[in-house]
Structures are given as C-alpha cells and as structure tokens.
Design an enzyme around this catalytic site. Structure first.
Site, mmCIF file in Angstrom:
data_model
loop_
_atom_site.group_PDB
_atom_site.id
_atom_site.type_symbol
_atom_site.label_atom_id
_atom_site.label_comp_id
_atom_site.label_asym_id
_atom_site.label_seq_id
_atom_site.Cartn_x
_atom_site.Cartn_y
_atom_site.Cartn_z
ATOM 1 N N GLU A 126 24.066 -24.941 -8.478
ATOM 2 C CA GLU A 126 23.518 -25.082 -9.799
ATOM 3 C C GLU A 126 23.140 -23.874 -10.315
ATOM 4 O OE1 GLU A 126 20.617 -28.059 -12.121
ATOM 5 O OE2 GLU A 126 20.319 -27.798 -9.968
ATOM 6 N N ARG A 157 24.650 -31.436 8.396
ATOM 7 C CA ARG A 157 25.206 -32.914 8.564
ATOM 8 C C ARG A 157 26.468 -33.373 8.590
ATOM 9 N NH1 ARG A 157 20.669 -32.603 5.018
ATOM 10 N NH2 ARG A 157 22.040 -32.485 3.124
#
Lengths: 253, 193
Positions: free
Chosen positions: B109, B72
């Site tokens: 994570e 993006r």
C-alpha cells in the site's frame, strides 16, 4: 584446518566442502555468535521477580510425570541409519550472517524429501504416545518442523514469534543477545496450565532463545517436557544453559 | 476458486476451518480487521482437516515443489509437501536466506517489499504449488509466482486458507489458478471492539 563447527555424520565422515563458497581461512572465536552466554549478576527486566537472573526454567525442575527415556541425547549416538543422510543434506554457508560464522542451512534438507520425512519421523517416533499436547515452534524455522510433528502426534502447534507479529493479546519474554536484547512472544490462551509441551527449533547455539521459550511456557503453568532441535553446536554450551531441561537433537556438530 | 464451489460444497470441514479463524480489529493498524489463523493450529482436528483438503487436491497432480511464503506459509506448506512427496521451498523476506538468492520486488500500500528464493531450490520444468495463509491484493503471491517462473518452474496453483474480498470474482493470479478454502470472517458482536 577447519574448526569443529563443521558437522560430522554419525559415521565420522566430514561433510563435503560447499563448492559454491570460499571458506574463511580462520573463523572468529565462538563469541562471534549472536546469542550471548549468561554473565553473572545480569538481571534483565520482564522476568518474574522470584526468578534468579537468567535462570532458564521458571519452576525448579518439577517432577516428571512421564520422563522420556534417554533424556538429553543426540539421535546420532544411537547411530540411526537415517541420520547420515540428514546430516549430509545440511549445507554450511560460511560468513553468514556475518564474517566468521559457519551457518547451518537446513533449506537443503527440505529439498531432500526422504531426509525431511526422516527428520520428522525421528522426532515423531520419540514423542508419539507421550501425552504431549503442545508443540511450540520458534520463528521462523521452528515453524517448518513443528507443525508436521504436532500433526503426527496429535498435538496443537503454537508459534513463538518476534515482537508485534502476533495479533491480539500476548505475553512476552526478553532474552540477551551478544549486543542488546530480543523478545519472544506467545498468544495469551494458546496453552493451558498443566499441558505438556515440546519446544522446537532448527538449531541450538547458546540456548538463549530456547531458554526464553521455556520461560514463556512455564510462566503460564505449562510443563516443558523437552526441547528438540535438528542441530546442536555443542561448543556453544546451549545444553548447559538449558540446565535441567532435557534437550534432544538429531545431529551434534 | 473457492473450495465450496470447487467440489467441497457443504463439506463440514470448511465450517470448522472458518470458525477457527479469529478476527482481530485494528491490527497491524487501525481500520484493518486482521484474519488470525493461529487458533486453527490449536485445534488438531481442524488443522488436520485443512492439510487433508489441500493434500487430497494436490497429491496426484505431479507436484514436486511446495513453496511457502514466510512466515505463515511455513506453518502449512511443509505438512502438505511431506504428504504429497514434494520438497518444501521457503520464500523469505530479504536477508534471511543464507546462500545465493533471486529477489522479486512487489508493491505494498505504501512502498515496496521483496521476496527471495534460493538459487537452485527448484529446477526448470518442476511443477510447483504456492502456499500462504491468506490472499488480499495478491501482491505477495504474484511475486512468489514470478520467482518460481524465473527459475523455469511451472506454477500449477496458488493455495490459501482465506481469500479477502479483493480477490472475489478473480479465478486467476498472473494467469495461475487460485484455490481458497474460506472467505474472511466477520467480527461477531460478542467479540467486541
């Protein structure tokens, strides 16, 4: 002797050899490319049942409301003086992503501010004022060229992505690779029926991905006016695979 | 750090940008409220405003490199680069860039990921901007800063459209300033779950 996959600038001077890499002595035949050419009788799933197998366009050509001049050509045919610099700014990387392939690396074009600006300007010159409201770019290098063009011509930008990248509701189109299949996706509601669209990618090889992109847009009633790429590899016959859909490229290798 | 506190207070363009963001719950996994910026590109005025805000800020800062994080960051970075006369450098997932690269690992994570940049894309002493659509923990942008600094470039700022609460209150990332246009959108009652 290098095969004809090397780019040539419009003045027919061969690109300087990349001095960082050894060239493959005898590159594999063009069938080493990733996208497969269509074969007779193949009928991939996920196409509308009304479509003949592997047809590139969903509609049968359709009427061109505002046909573009000089459809289906390369900008170098007109010997625009900007083309030579653009062509020489593209770097060729042998044996990427696999042995025998001469990869056309546009990242060096992006490092040349004049060449990058000229690249965008050449597309914008062609498409401005042609009532194009959608520029669809193919992940990921189509994302580099598509948005600046969209901004300059007043269109929206629609990313066409690999599976599971777009959040929310999508439509998908499957297409063939040399071994297996891949899928391209677009957001539901990104485009409206009747809109006029461009499809942008950095390069057309066999045309498989571009065909899938065209089908995706036409399934929802968009009229794909033209496909636009920086580079075409004509030996891979992508232009023929696009059938009646015009293709405009800046550089034809 | 936020544009509204940094000279653009009350700028109506920011409201348009904020409203163009769509919240998608449960993507890519349950519990996440994904901030989807693709609707921003469907509105030409909002897209142009976004680019204009960044261009106005960076055009006179002597920036010669705009580095965009895949994918993006590719949608914003090149337009900014073109407008300020800088080159565009894509920072990519492993194995995508064809020539010699340097790699920087960063923590997710669960597990790690890796960001790559072409050798020779930037020169020592160049002034660089890093662009991505969103900053959450800052892990990806930190890796981007490290890549550029390893090649001797000076990262002037990191710019994002959206900044998640994790970065609220932090003005800097690895000592580099952050510039963020809007906060994340809340899901409206009418969007539903």
């Amino acid at each position: 002797m290098l095969q004809s996959l090397l780019l040539r600038a419009s003045n027919s001077i061969s690109l300087p050899l990349p001095n960082r890499h050894q060239l493959s002595p005898s590159p594999k035949p063009l069938s080493a490319w990733i996208d497969a050419a269509p074969s007779a009788g193949q009928s991939p799933s996920n196409y509308r049942s009304a479509l003949p197998s592997l047809r590139c366009t969903a509609a049968g050509g359709g009427s061109e409301l505002q046909p573009l001049q000089n459809q289906g050509m390369a900008a170098q045919d007109e010997k625009d003086p900007r083309i030579a610099r653009i062509s020489s700014s593209i770097r060729i990387i042998p044996d990427f992503p696999k042995k025998g392939i001469l990869f056309q690396d546009i990242t060096t074009l992006l490092l040349d501010t004049k060449a990058f600006k000229d690249t965008i300007d050449l597309f914008v010159d062609r498409y401005k004022g042609k009532n194009i409201s959608v520029v669809a770019g193919i992940e990921a290098r189509g994302f580099i060229f598509g948005p600046p063009i969209a901004l300059a011509i007043g269109a929206k930008f629609v990313p066409l992505r690999k599976p599971k990248k777009l959040p929310g509701e999508v439509i998908s189109e499957e297409y063939s690779l040399e071994y297996g299949k891949d899928v391209i996706e677009m957001h539901v509601g990104a485009v409206q029926a009747g809109e006029r669209a461009l499809v942008i990618d950095d390069l057309i090889a066999t045309g498989g991905t571009l065909c899938a992109a065209i089908r995706l847009l036409e399934r929802v009633g968009v009229h794909v006016v033209e496909c636009a790429c920086v580079i075409e590899l004509p030996e891979l016959k992508g232009r023929e695979r696009l059938e009646d859909k015009p293709l405009f490229v800046l550089i034809s290798g | 750090m936020f544009a509204a506190e940094n000279g653009l207070k009350g700028d109506p363009r920011l409201q348009g940008i904020s409203e163009a963001i769509r919240v998608v719950p449960g993507f890519p996994k349950p519990g996440i409220m994904f901030q989807d910026i693709t609707p921003l590109f469907l509105d030409h005025k909002v897209f142009k405003d976004t680019v204009d805000i960044f261009v106005d800020r960076y055009r006179d800062m002597g920036i010669s490199v705009v580095a965009g994080v895949e994918a993006r960051g590719f949608m914003f970075g090149p337009s900014i680069a073109l407008a300020i006369g800088a080159k565009f450098v894509p920072l990519r997932k492993p194995g995508k860039l064809p020539a010699s690269v340097i790699s920087e690992q960063y923590v997710l994570e669960y597990g790690t990921d890796c960001l790559e940049m072409h050798v020779g894309a930037v020169q020592p002493g160049e002034r660089a901007l890093v662009i991505d659509d969103l900053i959450a923990t800052g892990g990806t942008l930190s890796a981007a800063i490290r890549l550029l600094e390893r090649m001797g470039a000076e990262v002037v700022e990191c710019a994002c459209v959206i900044g998640l609460p994790e970065v609220k209150g932090q003005c800097r990332l690895r000592g580099k300033p952050l510039y963020i246009l809007v906060e994340p959108r809340d899901i409206d009652c009418c969007q539903g779950m």
